[in-house]
Each structure stands twice: as C-alpha cells, then as structure tokens.
Design an enzyme around this catalytic site. Structure first.
Site, PDB file in Angstrom:
ATOM      1  N   SER A 197      -7.985   6.192   2.958  1.00  0.00           N
ATOM      2  CA  SER A 197      -8.546   5.389   4.059  1.00  0.00           C
ATOM      3  C   SER A 197      -7.890   4.018   4.059  1.00  0.00           C
ATOM      4  CB  SER A 197     -10.054   5.214   3.875  1.00  0.00           C
ATOM      5  OG  SER A 197     -10.325   4.255   2.878  1.00  0.00           O
ATOM      6  N   ASP A 198      -7.764   3.414   5.242  1.00  0.00           N
ATOM      7  CA  ASP A 198      -7.412   2.000   5.231  1.00  0.00           C
ATOM      8  C   ASP A 198      -8.566   1.279   4.528  1.00  0.00           C
ATOM      9  OD1 ASP A 198      -6.265  -0.448   5.524  1.00  0.00           O
ATOM     10  OD2 ASP A 198      -5.846  -0.278   7.653  1.00  0.00           O
ATOM     11  N   TRP A 199      -8.269   0.074   4.078  1.00  0.00           N
ATOM     12  CA  TRP A 199      -9.219  -0.624   3.193  1.00  0.00           C
ATOM     13  C   TRP A 199     -10.522  -0.970   3.935  1.00  0.00           C
ATOM     14  CZ3 TRP A 199      -5.371   1.335   1.104  1.00  0.00           C
ATOM     15  CH2 TRP A 199      -5.028   1.156  -0.234  1.00  0.00           C
ATOM     16  N   SER A 200     -11.535  -0.163   3.721  1.00  0.00           N
ATOM     17  CA  SER A 200     -12.866  -0.250   4.336  1.00  0.00           C
ATOM     18  C   SER A 200     -12.932   0.427   5.700  1.00  0.00           C
ATOM     19  CB  SER A 200     -13.391  -1.696   4.431  1.00  0.00           C
ATOM     20  OG  SER A 200     -12.822  -2.359   5.531  1.00  0.00           O
ATOM     21  N   ALA A 201     -12.096   1.439   5.887  1.00  0.00           N
ATOM     22  CA  ALA A 201     -12.119   2.166   7.166  1.00  0.00           C
ATOM     23  C   ALA A 201     -13.184   3.265   7.190  1.00  0.00           C
ATOM     24  CB  ALA A 201     -10.748   2.762   7.464  1.00  0.00           C
TER      25      ALA A 201
END
Ligand code: BGC
Length: 711
Positions: free
Chosen positions: A237-241
């Site tokens: 995941s993108d960071w906090s997606a």
C-alpha cells in the site's frame, strides 16, 4: 529459470508452520520502511526505500527524523521526467540498474520506483516523478527500467496504481472517469510493467476510483491486475492508503505500510487478527498474502548464499547518470544557430537561481542525499576553464524587498557580458516547500504565485514564480545573446517571452551531473537529442484537464476529457501548443524518406512492419528520435487524430543513412469498447505517420485492415 528459484514446497511448509500472529506480522509494517519478520522461522523483514531519483536517506525504524549519518549519500539520478526525455530504452535500463544496484548496496529489498502515472495537467505536483502524458512511451521506458532494477536482486515497486495524477486531496479524491480512458490511458503502462517487466511489487495509490479507494478496489486489484494480467507479485500500500481491514484484505493487498509508529494498530495488524478470529476475514486470505511475500523473497534470492550484494557511489554509476543527463536535455528553439555557443567567449553572465542551487534534496519522498550535485553554474565554469570570465547574478528572488535590486544587478551584468545564460524555472527545495505552505494560508495574491514541483501539493498556476517573466524579457532586451534555460519538472507558461528569445533549452531535474551535461550541450560538446514527453501549452486553459475536465476538483474530480489527454487533445482539436509532444531539436538535421509498410493478417494477428530511411544531412553526429503514430481514418468510436505506437532513437554520423524498422501488432490499431468490454480493431483504412514530433510528420502511408479483431 525463475521457477527454479522459487521453492514452492518450502513455501507451503512455512505457511503451514506459521501461526496466525506470525503471518499477520508479515503483512504489515514493523517500521516505517520495513515489513514484519518471523525470527522463529528465519523469515526476515523486507526493507524498502524511496525512490525514483536515488536511494533515499536512512530513517530510524519509527521516526521521520532522518538518522543523519554520513553513510547514506548516494548517486542522484535524473528524475523520471528527465529520463523520459531521452526516449532511450537502454538508458532507462541503465537508470533502473544503477538504482537497483545502489538499493541493494544500501541493504534494501524493495525500491519504491518507478513512478508511472500519467501527466494529466501541467500543475501536477509530482509530474517530475512521472514519465509522460502518453501511455505507450511510459510503458516502453518502464519495462527496461524495472528489468534494470530487478537484475540486482531488488524488487521494483511501480507506483501508484492507479489513476493517480494529482496531489490535491490525494488521500481521498474520487476520480470520476470512463472505463475507456482508464483502459487506454491510465492502465497500459502498469499492464506492461506486469506482463513484460515482471515487476515483483506494485504500490496501490491513495485516491479513489469510482468511489472506492484503490487499495480497496476489487475491480482494479482482483479483476484487472490479478485475473486479466496474471499478476502474482506483492501489492504494497502507499503509506497510509489502507483504511479498512476487510476491504483491503479481500481486494488483494499484501503489505500495509503507513506513516505512524503504532505498527500493532495498523489495519493489517491486530484488527486483522481480530477479523480472522471473528470469521470476518478468511485465514486463507492471509495465507495467500504470505505465499506471495515468500515467493518475492525467493525471487530476490533472500534465502540464498548467492544474493547479489550491490554497491553505491561507484564511478560507473556516476558516469551512467552523466550519459542519461546528456540525452535528457531538450533544445526547444535555436534561431540563427545561436547554439552551440563558442568556447572562446570572454565574458559570460550566468543569471537565475536555478543555475546555482541544488535540487536533489527536495520534492517529497523522492528527495535524495546526493554525494554531490553539479549545478549549471559549476558545469559552465568547469567546461570553460580559466580563460573566460564567468559571473553570476541571481536575477530573481522570492524576497519581495530584494526583488528590484536583485533584478537591477542582473541587468547590469547582462549589459556588460558577451553572452547571457539565464537558468530559471521551478524547483522544490525544502525552503520553497515551506514558503508554499505559508502562501496557501495567506491571502496575498503575490504569494500565491509560488509554484513548486513537489509531492503533497499541486501547483496553483503555470506561471514562472518570482516574476521571472519580467527578468527574462529585460535580459533579452539588453543583451540579444541571451540563451534561456528552463529547469522544471512540469510545463511552464513561456508565452510572454518565448517569441523574443532565439535559443531555448528545457530540462527537468537532471541528476548529480545535470549541470555538466547542460554546459556540454550549450557549448556544443554534446549534440542535444532529448524530446518533450509532455505538451507545453501556450496557456493553462488550453490543457484538456482544465478546458474539458476538472483539475484538481474537490472531493470528486471529473476526468471528462477522457482519452483526450495531452497531444491527443491538442492535435485532434487543432489547438496550437507552445511546443508539441515529441519536439526537440538537434545541432544537425535529419531527412526521412522511402516509407514502406507491409501488413499480413493471419492467425488472429495483424503483423505490420514499417520501414523507412533516416539520413543525417547536417555536419555533426547526432541522434534522431523517429516517432510512429497511427490515425484511424474512420471509426465507430471517436478516436484521437494521432496515437503514438512506436519510436526508435537512431544515432547517425554526418551523411549517414540508416534503415529503421518498427513492428506493430493488432493492439496498435485497437481502441477499447465499453459496449463490447474488449479491445476492438475495426476494418478499414489506417494512416501510418512517421515524423520527428506529433506535428512534424514527414512520411505517411495508408493501409487497409480487412477483418475485425476483438480481444
Ligand atoms: C508516497 C510514495 C512513497 C511513500 C513512502 C508516499 O507518501 O506517495 O510515493 O513511496 O510515501 O515514502
């Protein structure tokens, strides 16, 4: 060969031995840039790092304050936007290879690159991390890049999947777009990254597509990525997606990364254990993720004695950055052959802040602690040596109080110099980033023209910041021997001075050797060969995302321009750009002749071979980037007048002629039909157009396709 690397039996054995808590540890972060490990079974963490321009500096496990040691300075590579301007597949491979080698050298397993989103608007904050407005060109350069990275036992992580072309409201903005545009414009580079590049990992984007976050989007991750394309790598995941345990787990996300240090509370941590125990999420789903992670570890030779060790800061890597930087410089205008400049010049004025600052340490996650950075000013001085007097003046500044005096000083210098080299454009230093943040909260109009190329924000307009237009015009007035160099990761508005200048060079953030490469081009040691990968419009309102669609929208953003992105829109609607897609000049000239097209329709395929001769009719060695576009003469569905389907970069000595051959298959002629849920080639006439840009078409041949194809 890859099959041999992966020990499937062992993977099954490990999966059956792992306890639920251990499996869950592997699918979420245990540090800001690492996944969890299982010591009991000798399963290590996966170590990750940004990003496209080089391996990012080191962070502690759970803090965003950099470690700050002296051991993480690295090779600063040309930004993805600069690399793309080379239109050179081999150099894309080399850039990936340097990055992969350095990532491994720094002990990383996954490098969070390349960025392959489509440049939709000149205002996109991260345009400098992306290749182009064109999906074919992006795909063609992404594939060798990924291979270059992965040859070093490091995984590429192509990002951000998908339809992630803006920074405003990036965590939640909902993209409203038709499926045809998604298929034709926004997905092809990812498809190539999977099918041809075999990218071992992919990063899911922050934004929503059709109401669902990409990391929760089954259509995107299961139906398209996994089922249609056969992707079997790891989805990070993108960071906090990720913001929902069940949705992300079921959609197929494998590793949750985020920005906070409460790792046990991540959606794929304790909440996932709970969801499995309560029967909300099936444990088999976790097994599936763990299998993929273990498979990746085998692919990277993590369990092998023979894993490559990598290296960083080698002189070969620096040489590669110079090779790329030289071909990334784009000569947009050269009236009266002002360029190349003579090395015998006595008094040179270098004016403009971008001549004298470093760009490596900014831009957001793509920032790099560069071992060094040759600025344009240094590059020019290094090249000219002691016989020329090279003086510098800033010319413009963000400081309102100093603006007049800084300008006056530059004008005086210009008046008293033989030649002036102005180097301005955009930038993304940390200082500018905070200025930009302040400006967003200020009502002063003057402040609002601060525009930077950076993650987290889109630009507010296309104008050059700090009243650069004024100083450029003044310089051109006082010294007609003024060369303008624009350094920027996005198109800028050139309309107020472009007709007054004779020589104009455009270059993106061009790596640690960028200043040297620029000087070599300006003084003729290198013949420029870069071409634009993004249209430079005359004004922002001409861009389709602004004239038809929305940018940046609000909670939702409408991509109403559909497939008419970039040159597809400009050419189809006869809108004259400032400089068109594919444009770039050389110090020599090329002639195109003798096009031949051979089409054979057999076994459900259209085997097409296009050949033509390219001749260097000037007196210098040079490279030409010959481009092939197709035009569907009549279609049941509205299609762009031109679509890029092939290109070759060819090196030619003076007088030399080479035969260029480009092959096309049925995909080159197809459009995506939402009604038929398939790619369709309709029978009838197609023009094959070959030229030096999307407007300068030199050769044309009409062919006839006899059957309909659906796939
Ligand atoms: C960016 C990614 C980056 C990640 C890790 C995110 O904010 O969108 O591109 O790889 O941070 O730094």
């Amino acid at each position: 060969m890859e099959k041999e690397k992966i020990n499937y039996e062992k993977i099954e054995e490990i999966v059956s031995e792992l306890r639920l808590e251990e499996k869950v540890a592997m699918v979420h972060a245990a540090g800001l840039f690492r996944s969890g490990n299982v010591e009991r079974l000798g399963i290590p963490s996966l170590y990750m790092s940004d990003g496209p321009m080089g391996v990012r500096n080191e962070f502690p496990n759970a803090s965003w304050v950099p470690v700050g040691n002296s051991d993480d300075y690295v090779t600063y590579l040309p930004s993805i936007s600069a690399l793309a301007c080379t239109w050179n597949r081999e150099l894309a491979y080399e850039e990936g290879n340097v990055l992969g080698k350095e990532a491994r050298g720094r002990g990383k397993d996954i490098i969070l690159a390349p960025g392959i989103n489509i440049v939709r608007s000149p205002l996109g904050g991260r345009n400098f991390e992306y290749m182009s407005e064109d999906p074919y060109l992006t795909a063609q350069l992404a594939v060798p890049y990924i291979k270059g990275v992965q040859e070093n036992d490091v995984a590429a992580c192509v990002k951000h999947f998908a339809v992630n072309s803006q920074e405003t409201e990036r965590l939640n903005v909902d993209v409203v777009i038709d499926e045809r545009a998604v298929r034709e414009i926004y997905l092809p580079a990812f498809e190539a990254a999977v099918k041809e590049g075999n990218s071992y990992s992919i990063m899911s984007a922050y934004n929503k597509l059709w109401g669902l976050h990409c990391s929760h989007n089954k259509w995107l991750l299961r139906d398209v990525l996994e089922k249609e394309w056969g992707y079997d790598g790891v989805l990070v995941s993108d960071w906090s997606a990720i913001s929902n345990t069940k949705l992300a787990a079921e959609a197929g996300m494998d590793i949750e990364m985020s920005v906070t240090d409460n790792f046990d509370e991540y959606f794929f941590a304790n909440p996932l254990i709970k969801a499995v125990k309560e029967g909300e999420v099936k444990e088999e789903l976790i097994d599936e993720k763990v299998r993929k992670i273990l498979k990746l570890m085998y692919r990277l030779n993590i369990f092998s004695e023979d894993r490559k060790s990598g290296e960083y800061n080698s002189s070969e890597s620096r040489q590669k950055t110079l090779d790329i930087a030289r071909e990334a410089v784009v000569l947009l205008k050269n009236e009266e052959n002002v360029l190349p400049l003579s090395k015998k010049v006595k008094k040179v004025a270098v004016i403009g802040e971008n001549a004298n600052i470093r760009h490596s340490e900014g831009g957001g996650s793509a920032e790099v602690k560069s071992l060094y950075e040759v600025t344009p000013l240094m590059g020019i001085k290094m090249l000219l040596g002691g016989n020329a007097e090279v003086s510098y003046a800033k010319g413009y500044t963000h400081d309102l109080n100093e603006r007049e005096s800084v300008k006056e000083e530059a004008i005086e210098l210009a008046k008293n110099s033989d030649i002036v080299i102005f180097v301005g454009g955009l930038k993304h230093t940390k200082e500018d980033f905070s200025l930009f943040q302040n400006a967003l909260h200020s009502s002063k109009e003057e402040n609002m023209v601060i525009n930077i190329d950076s993650e987290g924000n889109d630009k507010t307009d296309m104008k050059l910041p700090y009243k650069q237009d004024e100083i450029i015009n003044s310089l051109l007035e006082v010294n007609p021997n003024t060369v303008v160099v624009i350094t920027a990761g996005s198109p800028v508005d050139m309309s107020s001075w472009v007709n007054n200048c004779k020589a104009l060079v455009n270059v993106s953030y061009n790596g640690m050797e960028g200043g040297r490469a620029l000087a070599e081009v300006l003084f003729g040691e290198v013949n420029p060969s870069g071409k634009l990968t993004v249209t430079i419009p005359k004004k922002l309102e001409d861009s389709p995302a602004h004239s038809i669609g929305e940018f940046p929208g609000g909670e939702k953003v409408r991509y109403d321009e559909g497939i008419f992105v970039g040159y597809r829109y400009f050419v189809t609607n006869n809108i004259e750009p400032q400089f068109e897609f594919g444009h770039g000049l050389s110090y020599t000239e090329f002639k195109y002749e003798d096009i031949r097209v051979n089409v054979i329709e057999e076994k459900d395929e259209i085997n097409t071979e296009v050949s033509f001769n390219l001749i260097n009719i000037g007196d210098r060695k040079g490279y030409e980037i010959a481009q092939l576009y197709i035009n569907d003469v009549e279609s049941s569905s509205k299609r762009p007048t031109l679509e890029l389907k092939g290109f070759e970069k060819v090196s030619l000595l003076p007088g030399e002629s080479k035969k260029v051959t480009i092959k096309l298959d049925k995909k080159a002629f197809a459009f995506y039909s939402e009604d038929e849920k398939s790619w369709i080639v309709e029978p009838g006439e197609f023009n094959i157009l070959v030229g030096s840009s999307c407007i300068k078409i030199n050769l044309e041949e009409c062919i006839n396709i006899k059957s309909k194809y659906k796939f």
